[in-house]
Design a protein around this motif. Sequence first.
Motif, PDB file in Angstrom:
ATOM      1  N   ARG A 217      33.958  38.768  16.879  1.00  0.00           N
ATOM      2  CA  ARG A 217      34.092  37.746  17.929  1.00  0.00           C
ATOM      3  C   ARG A 217      32.717  37.191  18.286  1.00  0.00           C
ATOM      4  O   ARG A 217      31.777  37.938  18.506  1.00  0.00           O
ATOM      5  N   PHE A 218      32.592  35.848  18.352  1.00  0.00           N
ATOM      6  CA  PHE A 218      31.345  35.215  18.814  1.00  0.00           C
ATOM      7  C   PHE A 218      31.445  35.078  20.323  1.00  0.00           C
ATOM      8  O   PHE A 218      32.352  34.405  20.821  1.00  0.00           O
ATOM      9  N   ASP A 219      30.557  35.734  21.048  1.00  0.00           N
ATOM     10  CA  ASP A 219      30.645  35.711  22.497  1.00  0.00           C
ATOM     11  C   ASP A 219      29.248  35.793  23.097  1.00  0.00           C
ATOM     12  O   ASP A 219      28.636  36.867  23.119  1.00  0.00           O
ATOM     13  N   ILE A 220      28.766  34.659  23.596  1.00  0.00           N
ATOM     14  CA  ILE A 220      27.383  34.655  24.105  1.00  0.00           C
ATOM     15  C   ILE A 220      27.277  35.480  25.382  1.00  0.00           C
ATOM     16  O   ILE A 220      26.175  35.785  25.822  1.00  0.00           O
ATOM     17  N   PHE A 221      28.428  35.840  25.965  1.00  0.00           N
ATOM     18  CA  PHE A 221      28.388  36.629  27.204  1.00  0.00           C
ATOM     19  C   PHE A 221      28.610  38.117  26.950  1.00  0.00           C
ATOM     20  O   PHE A 221      28.815  38.877  27.890  1.00  0.00           O
TER      21      PHE A 221
ATOM     22  N   LEU B  60      21.165  29.363  28.874  1.00  0.00           N
ATOM     23  CA  LEU B  60      22.050  30.237  28.080  1.00  0.00           C
ATOM     24  C   LEU B  60      21.772  30.158  26.582  1.00  0.00           C
ATOM     25  O   LEU B  60      22.293  30.957  25.802  1.00  0.00           O
ATOM     26  N   PHE B  61      20.951  29.192  26.151  1.00  0.00           N
ATOM     27  CA  PHE B  61      20.586  29.158  24.728  1.00  0.00           C
ATOM     28  C   PHE B  61      19.935  30.470  24.301  1.00  0.00           C
ATOM     29  O   PHE B  61      20.033  30.888  23.158  1.00  0.00           O
ATOM     30  N   GLN B  62      19.251  31.111  25.244  1.00  0.00           N
ATOM     31  CA  GLN B  62      18.599  32.398  24.947  1.00  0.00           C
ATOM     32  C   GLN B  62      19.656  33.415  24.466  1.00  0.00           C
ATOM     33  O   GLN B  62      19.486  34.083  23.441  1.00  0.00           O
ATOM     34  N   GLN B  63      20.764  33.517  25.213  1.00  0.00           N
ATOM     35  CA  GLN B  63      21.824  34.449  24.800  1.00  0.00           C
ATOM     36  C   GLN B  63      22.520  33.953  23.542  1.00  0.00           C
ATOM     37  O   GLN B  63      22.890  34.730  22.676  1.00  0.00           O
ATOM     38  N   ALA B  64      22.689  32.623  23.488  1.00  0.00           N
ATOM     39  CA  ALA B  64      23.430  32.053  22.357  1.00  0.00           C
ATOM     40  C   ALA B  64      22.706  32.301  21.033  1.00  0.00           C
ATOM     41  O   ALA B  64      23.334  32.619  20.022  1.00  0.00           O
ATOM     42  N   ILE B  65      21.382  32.196  21.033  1.00  0.00           N
ATOM     43  CA  ILE B  65      20.675  32.366  19.756  1.00  0.00           C
ATOM     44  C   ILE B  65      20.716  33.840  19.331  1.00  0.00           C
ATOM     45  O   ILE B  65      20.897  34.150  18.151  1.00  0.00           O
ATOM     46  N   HIS B  66      20.607  34.756  20.277  1.00  0.00           N
ATOM     47  CA  HIS B  66      20.686  36.171  19.898  1.00  0.00           C
ATOM     48  C   HIS B  66      22.088  36.516  19.379  1.00  0.00           C
ATOM     49  O   HIS B  66      22.233  37.239  18.403  1.00  0.00           O
ATOM     50  N   GLU B  67      23.102  35.984  20.060  1.00  0.00           N
ATOM     51  CA  GLU B  67      24.465  36.285  19.606  1.00  0.00           C
ATOM     52  C   GLU B  67      24.716  35.644  18.231  1.00  0.00           C
ATOM     53  O   GLU B  67      25.391  36.220  17.375  1.00  0.00           O
ATOM     54  N   THR B  68      24.132  34.461  18.002  1.00  0.00           N
ATOM     55  CA  THR B  68      24.264  33.841  16.678  1.00  0.00           C
ATOM     56  C   THR B  68      23.627  34.729  15.617  1.00  0.00           C
ATOM     57  O   THR B  68      24.205  34.966  14.549  1.00  0.00           O
ATOM     58  N   LEU B  69      22.428  35.234  15.915  1.00  0.00           N
ATOM     59  CA  LEU B  69      21.718  36.044  14.918  1.00  0.00           C
ATOM     60  C   LEU B  69      22.453  37.369  14.684  1.00  0.00           C
ATOM     61  O   LEU B  69      22.313  37.980  13.630  1.00  0.00           O
TER      62      LEU B  69
END
Length: 461
Positions: free
Chosen positions: A368-372, A310-319
């Motif tokens: 909202r920060f949401d990796i999903f 899930l780091f893949q989604q997390a880094i895109h959502e962070t950016l």
Amino acid sequence: MPTAIIERTDIPLMPIGEAYDMGRAPDGKPLFDPRIFDSREFARNPYPYYRILRDHYPVYHDKLHNCFYLTRYDDITTAYMDDEGFNTIPKGASNPVLGNTQLELSGVEHRRRRNLYGQHLVGNSLNARIPAIERLASEMIIRFSGSGADEMATENTAGRRTVELGKAFANEFPIRVVCQVLGFPEEAQDKFFYWYYSMMTGLGGSETARQGLEARQDLEDYVAGLVVERRANPTFLCDNDGNSMGEDIISKLSRTQIDGDWLSVEEVTSNIALIVGGGGETTRGAILNMWYLLLSHPEQFAAVRADPSLFQQAIHETLRHSSSIGGQPRHTSYDITMRGVTIPGGSLVNCVDFSANHDDRVFKEPERFDIFRDDLYTGKLIRNGYDAEGKHSHMAFGVGPHLCPGAWISLQESILGSEVLLKHLKNTRMNLDRMPKDINGVTLAPIGGGAIRELWIDFDA
Ligand code: HEM
């Protein structure tokens, strides 16, 4: 973005997400005072002000700083894709320190430079470097997390270790990765860090500019010798089994001719400065912002811990949520009318990537920060901002011909580095006592515009 001209000292610091009321027009439309751009309030809480611009002044003429602002995702994409109408010349204060780089070129000249070393930052060549990146991350992380490790300003108490993640890892890791692909001699790397930090602080055009220029000159003197050496004896990048993957970037640049002329030492130095300048601070910010956001959203952090893919989604959502780069300047080559506003030829246009990333015409509940979240594209990089189904990517790497060529390597660095951190640091949590606080003295200081300055964490020893 413009530098301070007149600061309005009476602008109060607002709760995050709320804009200071700058008055209303007779029809109720909120007014916008450009002095807000120079305020402390704007630096820590920019998003509600960009919302006003997006909703009411999407092509905003800032007469105080003599420039225009584009703030909607679609308009910024249009500008980035049109490098004839919105050209990249000149870039402003960074030039003397960075030197002439492809950032300021367009068309064929731009493509020629860009293609010189792009292959080392993507695809098979990058895949072959992944074990080396992982090894480097492990070595750096073991230094501060392993038994007996204390050199990284860590605090050790019974069963607990405290460390500032930037100092311990994220500040240097991206630069070390880039030094490897550049083929920068290991014995000069410590000096290189000094040059790098001096040049980065010198980019601000402030009183530190002189130090930046001096560092650039020192680096150029060093590179002059290196170019002669590498022209005669190129060095190569190797995969994990020692197979050559072609010349490293410095060898490639040193041995490149354009129209029969070697690239000059000045050009090689500028490229080194651009690659490290473009990839150091930005990737540092991506790693630290992601860890800050995950640690302050424990349920999402738990999900990543259970499934590190899930780091893949997390880094895109962070950016998307908190990119480390705010946007890019462009200049109009001729008069261009957008949304009823004519931007005269030769105008400075600030394309605000921060604002595109928070455009609710594209991303639902953008604050909202949401990796999903299901409205963010997280696949292979795309040049035009959206995929075949119309799903948008974040704007952190830009769009169009200047799309960041280091995007893929920086994503890999952020993900691999974070996976190794997760493996070595048990029970990681934020050290709230040591984190900078917001104006109420209680809640955490927001990331604001850019990268978080420090991230204090605790983990079990
Ligand atoms: C999270 C990390 C990064 C972010 C947010 C980022 C962002 C960007 C953006 C927005 C641009 C477009 C500039 C424009 O449109 O004028 C850009 C260009 C560039 N970036 Fe990155 N970057 C990152 C990492 C890297 C890395 C790791 C490298 C090198 C290893 C790199 C090298 C470059 C270069 C050489 C350009 C100029 C491209 C051109 O003008 O054609 N960047 N970057």
